[in-house]
Enzyme design. Structure first.
Site, PDB file in Angstrom:
ATOM      1  N   ILE A   1       0.939  -1.630  -0.024  1.00 49.82           N
ATOM      2  CA  ILE A   1       0.115  -0.480  -0.399  1.00 49.82           C
ATOM      3  C   ILE A   1       0.852   1.223   0.158  1.00 49.82           C
ATOM      4  O   ILE A   1       0.376   2.367  -0.058  1.00 49.82           O
ATOM      5  CB  ILE A   1      -1.403  -0.293   1.187  1.00 49.82           C
ATOM      6  CG1 ILE A   1      -2.427   0.980   0.454  1.00 49.82           C
ATOM      7  CG2 ILE A   1      -0.259   0.507   2.760  1.00 49.82           C
ATOM      8  CD1 ILE A   1      -3.098   0.534   2.013  1.00 49.82           C
TER       9      ILE A   1
ATOM     10  N   SER B   1       3.208  -8.692 -14.493  1.00 47.29           N
ATOM     11  CA  SER B   1       4.458  -7.504 -15.261  1.00 47.29           C
ATOM     12  C   SER B   1       4.532  -8.012 -16.752  1.00 47.29           C
ATOM     13  O   SER B   1       4.372  -9.083 -16.449  1.00 47.29           O
ATOM     14  CB  SER B   1       5.185  -7.483 -14.554  1.00 47.29           C
ATOM     15  OG  SER B   1       6.157  -6.926 -15.280  1.00 47.29           O
TER      16      SER B   1
ATOM     17  N   GLU C   1       7.490  -8.151 -17.790  1.00 49.46           N
ATOM     18  CA  GLU C   1       8.257  -8.140 -18.028  1.00 49.46           C
ATOM     19  C   GLU C   1       7.783  -9.690 -18.050  1.00 49.46           C
ATOM     20  O   GLU C   1       9.031 -10.550 -18.421  1.00 49.46           O
ATOM     21  CB  GLU C   1       9.388  -7.838 -15.944  1.00 49.46           C
ATOM     22  CG  GLU C   1       9.618  -6.927 -16.597  1.00 49.46           C
ATOM     23  CD  GLU C   1      10.782  -6.361 -16.977  1.00 49.46           C
ATOM     24  OE1 GLU C   1      11.984  -7.236 -17.111  1.00 49.46           O
ATOM     25  OE2 GLU C   1      11.102  -5.465 -18.203  1.00 49.46           O
TER      26      GLU C   1
ATOM     27  N   TYR D   1      12.949 -11.420 -11.224  1.00 50.70           N
ATOM     28  CA  TYR D   1      12.576 -10.713 -10.879  1.00 50.70           C
ATOM     29  C   TYR D   1      10.948 -10.825 -11.702  1.00 50.70           C
ATOM     30  O   TYR D   1       9.941 -11.807 -11.394  1.00 50.70           O
ATOM     31  CB  TYR D   1      12.336  -9.287 -11.284  1.00 50.70           C
ATOM     32  CG  TYR D   1      10.683  -8.546 -11.353  1.00 50.70           C
ATOM     33  CD1 TYR D   1      10.172  -7.868 -10.192  1.00 50.70           C
ATOM     34  CD2 TYR D   1      10.605  -7.508 -12.620  1.00 50.70           C
ATOM     35  CE1 TYR D   1       9.396  -7.633  -9.884  1.00 50.70           C
ATOM     36  CE2 TYR D   1       9.312  -7.355 -12.656  1.00 50.70           C
ATOM     37  CZ  TYR D   1       8.692  -6.844 -11.628  1.00 50.70           C
ATOM     38  OH  TYR D   1       7.232  -6.508 -11.531  1.00 50.70           O
TER      39      TYR D   1
HETATM   40  P1  NAP Z   1       6.679  -0.090  -5.848  1.00 44.63           P
HETATM   41  O1  NAP Z   1       6.484   1.230  -5.669  1.00 44.63           O
HETATM   42  O2  NAP Z   1       8.101  -0.631  -5.301  1.00 44.63           O
HETATM   43  O3  NAP Z   1       6.479  -0.671  -4.593  1.00 44.63           O
HETATM   44  C1  NAP Z   1       5.845  -1.766  -4.299  1.00 44.63           C
HETATM   45  C2  NAP Z   1       6.113  -2.086  -2.390  1.00 44.63           C
HETATM   46  O4  NAP Z   1       6.085  -3.670  -1.851  1.00 44.63           O
HETATM   47  C3  NAP Z   1       6.549  -1.308  -1.318  1.00 44.63           C
HETATM   48  O5  NAP Z   1       5.439  -0.433  -0.962  1.00 44.63           O
HETATM   49  C4  NAP Z   1       6.988  -2.247  -0.141  1.00 44.63           C
HETATM   50  O6  NAP Z   1       7.553  -1.693   1.106  1.00 44.63           O
HETATM   51  C5  NAP Z   1       6.461  -3.919  -0.632  1.00 44.63           C
HETATM   52  N1  NAP Z   1       7.234  -4.303  -0.214  1.00 44.63           N
HETATM   53  C6  NAP Z   1       8.143  -4.716  -0.829  1.00 44.63           C
HETATM   54  N2  NAP Z   1       9.037  -6.563  -0.101  1.00 44.63           N
HETATM   55  C7  NAP Z   1       7.777  -6.560   0.410  1.00 44.63           C
HETATM   56  C8  NAP Z   1       6.935  -7.572   1.634  1.00 44.63           C
HETATM   57  N3  NAP Z   1       7.875  -8.833   1.753  1.00 44.63           N
HETATM   58  N4  NAP Z   1       6.488  -7.564   2.390  1.00 44.63           N
HETATM   59  C9  NAP Z   1       5.408  -6.729   1.731  1.00 44.63           C
HETATM   60  N5  NAP Z   1       4.989  -6.109   1.246  1.00 44.63           N
HETATM   61  C10 NAP Z   1       6.146  -5.713   0.181  1.00 44.63           C
HETATM   62  O7  NAP Z   1       6.102  -0.983  -6.907  1.00 44.63           O
HETATM   63  P2  NAP Z   1       4.760  -0.026  -7.579  1.00 44.63           P
HETATM   64  O8  NAP Z   1       5.344   0.569  -8.802  1.00 44.63           O
HETATM   65  O9  NAP Z   1       3.534   0.643  -7.047  1.00 44.63           O
HETATM   66  O10 NAP Z   1       4.018  -1.653  -8.010  1.00 44.63           O
HETATM   67  C11 NAP Z   1       2.467  -2.532  -7.942  1.00 44.63           C
HETATM   68  C12 NAP Z   1       3.076  -3.548  -7.954  1.00 44.63           C
HETATM   69  O11 NAP Z   1       3.158  -4.044  -9.650  1.00 44.63           O
HETATM   70  C13 NAP Z   1       4.098  -4.490  -7.249  1.00 44.63           C
HETATM   71  O12 NAP Z   1       4.422  -5.795  -7.383  1.00 44.63           O
HETATM   72  C14 NAP Z   1       5.175  -3.976  -9.272  1.00 44.63           C
HETATM   73  O13 NAP Z   1       5.843  -5.681  -9.488  1.00 44.63           O
HETATM   74  C15 NAP Z   1       4.151  -4.766  -9.928  1.00 44.63           C
HETATM   75  N6  NAP Z   1       4.773  -3.653 -11.390  1.00 44.63           N
HETATM   76  C16 NAP Z   1       4.569  -2.140 -11.641  1.00 44.63           C
HETATM   77  C17 NAP Z   1       4.935  -1.985 -12.857  1.00 44.63           C
HETATM   78  C18 NAP Z   1       5.372  -0.514 -12.729  1.00 44.63           C
HETATM   79  O14 NAP Z   1       5.350  -0.285 -13.866  1.00 44.63           O
HETATM   80  N7  NAP Z   1       5.297   0.310 -11.301  1.00 44.63           N
HETATM   81  C19 NAP Z   1       4.303  -3.337 -14.073  1.00 44.63           C
HETATM   82  C20 NAP Z   1       4.329  -4.518 -13.833  1.00 44.63           C
HETATM   83  C21 NAP Z   1       3.948  -4.689 -12.221  1.00 44.63           C
HETATM   84  P3  NAP Z   1       8.920  -0.777   1.217  1.00 44.63           P
HETATM   85  O15 NAP Z   1       8.474   0.216   1.112  1.00 44.63           O
HETATM   86  O16 NAP Z   1       8.732  -1.296   2.428  1.00 44.63           O
HETATM   87  O17 NAP Z   1       9.885  -1.383   0.322  1.00 44.63           O
HETATM   88  O1  F7E Z   2      13.853   0.114 -16.691  1.00 39.63           O
HETATM   89  C1  F7E Z   2      17.458   1.314 -18.481  1.00 39.63           C
HETATM   90  C2  F7E Z   2      17.044  -0.472 -18.619  1.00 39.63           C
HETATM   91  O2  F7E Z   2      14.328  -0.175 -13.997  1.00 39.63           O
HETATM   92  C3  F7E Z   2      13.389   0.521 -17.637  1.00 39.63           C
HETATM   93  C4  F7E Z   2       9.335  -2.247 -12.516  1.00 39.63           C
HETATM   94  O3  F7E Z   2       8.437  -1.569 -12.445  1.00 39.63           O
HETATM   95  O4  F7E Z   2       8.338  -1.948 -14.625  1.00 39.63           O
HETATM   96  C5  F7E Z   2       9.813  -1.677 -14.058  1.00 39.63           C
HETATM   97  O5  F7E Z   2      11.033  -2.233 -14.906  1.00 39.63           O
HETATM   98  C6  F7E Z   2      14.803   0.380 -18.684  1.00 39.63           C
HETATM   99  C7  F7E Z   2      15.663  -0.572 -18.752  1.00 39.63           C
HETATM  100  O6  F7E Z   2      12.101  -0.574 -15.226  1.00 39.63           O
HETATM  101  C8  F7E Z   2      18.946   2.823 -16.249  1.00 39.63           C
HETATM  102  O7  F7E Z   2      17.726  -1.388 -18.290  1.00 39.63           O
HETATM  103  C9  F7E Z   2      19.331   2.475 -18.259  1.00 39.63           C
HETATM  104  O8  F7E Z   2      15.825  -0.940 -19.499  1.00 39.63           O
HETATM  105  O9  F7E Z   2      12.456   1.848 -15.230  1.00 39.63           O
HETATM  106  P1  F7E Z   2      13.482   0.903 -15.210  1.00 39.63           P
HETATM  107  P2  F7E Z   2      11.936  -1.831 -15.751  1.00 39.63           P
HETATM  108  O10 F7E Z   2      13.065  -2.612 -15.362  1.00 39.63           O
HETATM  109  O11 F7E Z   2      11.233  -1.560 -16.822  1.00 39.63           O
HETATM  110  C10 F7E Z   2       7.971  -3.145 -15.388  1.00 39.63           C
HETATM  111  C11 F7E Z   2       6.830  -3.446 -15.963  1.00 39.63           C
HETATM  112  C12 F7E Z   2       8.124  -4.090 -13.833  1.00 39.63           C
HETATM  113  O12 F7E Z   2       7.240  -4.941 -13.476  1.00 39.63           O
HETATM  114  C13 F7E Z   2       8.995  -3.914 -12.530  1.00 39.63           C
HETATM  115  O13 F7E Z   2       8.700  -3.482 -11.622  1.00 39.63           O
HETATM  116  O14 F7E Z   2      15.516   1.742 -18.313  1.00 39.63           O
HETATM  117  N1  F7E Z   2      17.812   2.463 -17.579  1.00 39.63           N
HETATM  118  N2  F7E Z   2      19.657   3.268 -17.594  1.00 39.63           N
HETATM  119  C14 F7E Z   2      17.736   2.006 -16.466  1.00 39.63           C
HETATM  120  N3  F7E Z   2      16.778   1.337 -16.009  1.00 39.63           N
HETATM  121  C15 F7E Z   2      17.550   2.100 -14.153  1.00 39.63           C
HETATM  122  N4  F7E Z   2      16.504   1.385 -13.365  1.00 39.63           N
HETATM  123  N5  F7E Z   2      18.336   3.092 -13.866  1.00 39.63           N
HETATM  124  C16 F7E Z   2      18.669   3.047 -14.923  1.00 39.63           C
HETATM  125  O15 F7E Z   2      20.281   4.144 -14.619  1.00 39.63           O
END
Ligand code: NAP
Ligand code: F7E
Length: 336
Positions: free
Chosen positions: A9, A133, A135, A157
């Site tokens: 949350i 995701s 991913e 992941y």
């Molecule tokens: P986020 O900001 O990283 O939030 C993840 C949350 O999970 C944080 O509140 C974190 O708490 C909590 N968490 C981590 N480890 C935990 C544990 N062991 N037990 C309980 N809670 C834990 O991620 P988000 O961007 O909101 O994404 C929400 C969900 O969608 C995630 O599952 C992510 O993998 C998935 N997702 C995200 C994206 C995206 O682009 N944002 C895309 C596809 C899927 P702490 O603050 O304590 O670390």
């Molecule tokens: O990377 C490139 C990196 O870490 C995006 C998570 O929410 O979306 C997220 O995962 C791209 C990658 O997001 C840096 O190599 C370059 O190709 O912002 P990111 P992600 O890996 O796509 C998916 C859908 C999820 O599910 C995940 O939880 O950007 N990149 N330079 C970099 N990325 C980071 N983080 N930092 C750099 O300096």
């Protein structure tokens, strides 16, 4: 009055979804883990606002628990007896998952099964949402990915999310659970953690303008992602659980841009040339990169009546505007 339970949350999506559910009149229960640092910044306004029911009782509750602690999950779900459970908690950083694969698997893969099992123990009428995701698709030869695209996870992941994705389907089919996967492509916002590339860039621009940062170190600039706006995506998450039947949905914009495009768009908004500030740090490259992801959200459009409104340009702008404000700056002062 419906009750919802959210893991994660205090994360980006959790905070937006909690707002949406409170607006819709839900009683909202969120789980946070014990941290040695302050970790409730994104939901502080909800805690302080203290949403009330008609009878004056509170509607927003925070509980300690952890996805690696099955007993805490069962106890919480038994006590709260929610109508809907949203599993958003995760070690969500792809690159970090290569450094801590076992922990990532424990939280992301097994954590999901712990919740599913707790639901089975308590009452299978609970509706369950799994934060899947894009991913899970990994490196693809198809230009667009949808619900039929075969999975090819390319990181610990992604592999853990693929496991959770399948377990959600297996529990749905085996035990008739109302369990859904939202296969969300990247979605960003001013609440995005700074270790993800979009927010890292907009935050750096604000610091550069303020004179607090000279160099922005990045990894692979060629990777392409389908970037949407988180606030719109949590609405799709909620819609998935309001349908008559459980199902899985791709949520995406259908357009992708490279990290380089994001740099072009964001730096040019404030009249800067990113090439003067960005340096490549090979340590930020991933052991295994996914070069391009782009979603086809036709099913969500047709069945959920959901479609994204915020364009890539609008997203970059709203994130930059917010980060400039955090530094006491105003975007309008830098625009041409
Ligand atoms: P986020 O900001 O990283 O939030 C993840 C949350 O999970 C944080 O509140 C974190 O708490 C909590 N968490 C981590 N480890 C935990 C544990 N062991 N037990 C309980 N809670 C834990 O991620 P988000 O961007 O909101 O994404 C929400 C969900 O969608 C995630 O599952 C992510 O993998 C998935 N997702 C995200 C994206 C995206 O682009 N944002 C895309 C596809 C899927 P702490 O603050 O304590 O670390
Ligand atoms: O990377 C490139 C990196 O870490 C995006 C998570 O929410 O979306 C997220 O995962 C791209 C990658 O997001 C840096 O190599 C370059 O190709 O912002 P990111 P992600 O890996 O796509 C998916 C859908 C999820 O599910 C995940 O939880 O950007 N990149 N330079 C970099 N990325 C980071 N983080 N930092 C750099 O300096």
């Amino acid at each position: 009055m419906k009750k919802a339970f959210l893991s994660g949350i205090n994360g980006q999506d959790g905070s937006y979804l909690a707002e949406l559910l409170l607006e819709k009149g839900y009683e909202v229960h969120g789980m946070i883990r014990k941290s040695s640092v302050f970790n409730t910044q994104r939901i502080e306004h909800l805690i302080n606002y203290d949403y009330k029911k008609n009878d004056g009782a509170k509607r927003f509750f925070i509980h300690y628990g952890d996805l690696i602690d099955g007993a805490s999950l069962t106890r919480l779900l038994r006590r709260i007896a929610p109508d809907e459970v949203y599993n958003l908690g995760a070690q969500s950083h792809v690159k970090v998952s290569f450094d801590i694969p076992l922990y990532t698997g424990d939280v992301v893969a097994l954590g999901t099964v712990r919740i599913l099992d707790a639901i089975m123990d308590i009452g299978s009428k609970i509706k369950f949402y799994q934060a899947s995701s894009s991913e899970i698709f990994g490196e693809q030869s198809f230009s667009y990915q949808n619900e039929q695209t075969p999975l090819a996870p390319a990181s610990p992941y992604a592999c853990a999310k693929a496991f959770s994705y399948w377990m959600t389907i297996i529990y749905r089919k085996s035990y008739n659970l109302f369990a859904c996967n939202g296969i969300l492509f990247n979605h960003e916002s001013p609440r995005r953690h700074e270790t993800f590339v979009t927010r890292k860039i907009t935050r750096a621009i604000a610091r550069i303008l303020k004179g607090e940062q000279d160099i922005l170190y990045l990894g692979n600039l060629d990777a392409k992602r389908d970037w949407g706006y988180a606030k719109e995506y949590v609405y799709a998450i909620w819609l998935a659980l309001q349908q008559d039947q459980p199902d899985d949905y791709v949520i995406a914009t259908g357009e992708n841009y490279s990290v380089r495009d994001f740099l072009d768009e964001s730096f040019s908004l404030v009249g800067l040339d990113w090439k003067k500030y960005v340096q490549i740090d090979p340590r930020l490259y991933r052991p295994n990169e996914v070069s391009s992801l782009c979603g086809d959200a036709k099913k969500a459009r047709e069945k959920l009546n959901w479609k994204p409104k915020c364009s890539f340009r609008q997203l970059v702008r709203l994130m930059l505007e917010s980060d400039l404000n955090l530094e006491g700056l105003n975007l309008k002062d830098f625009e041409n």
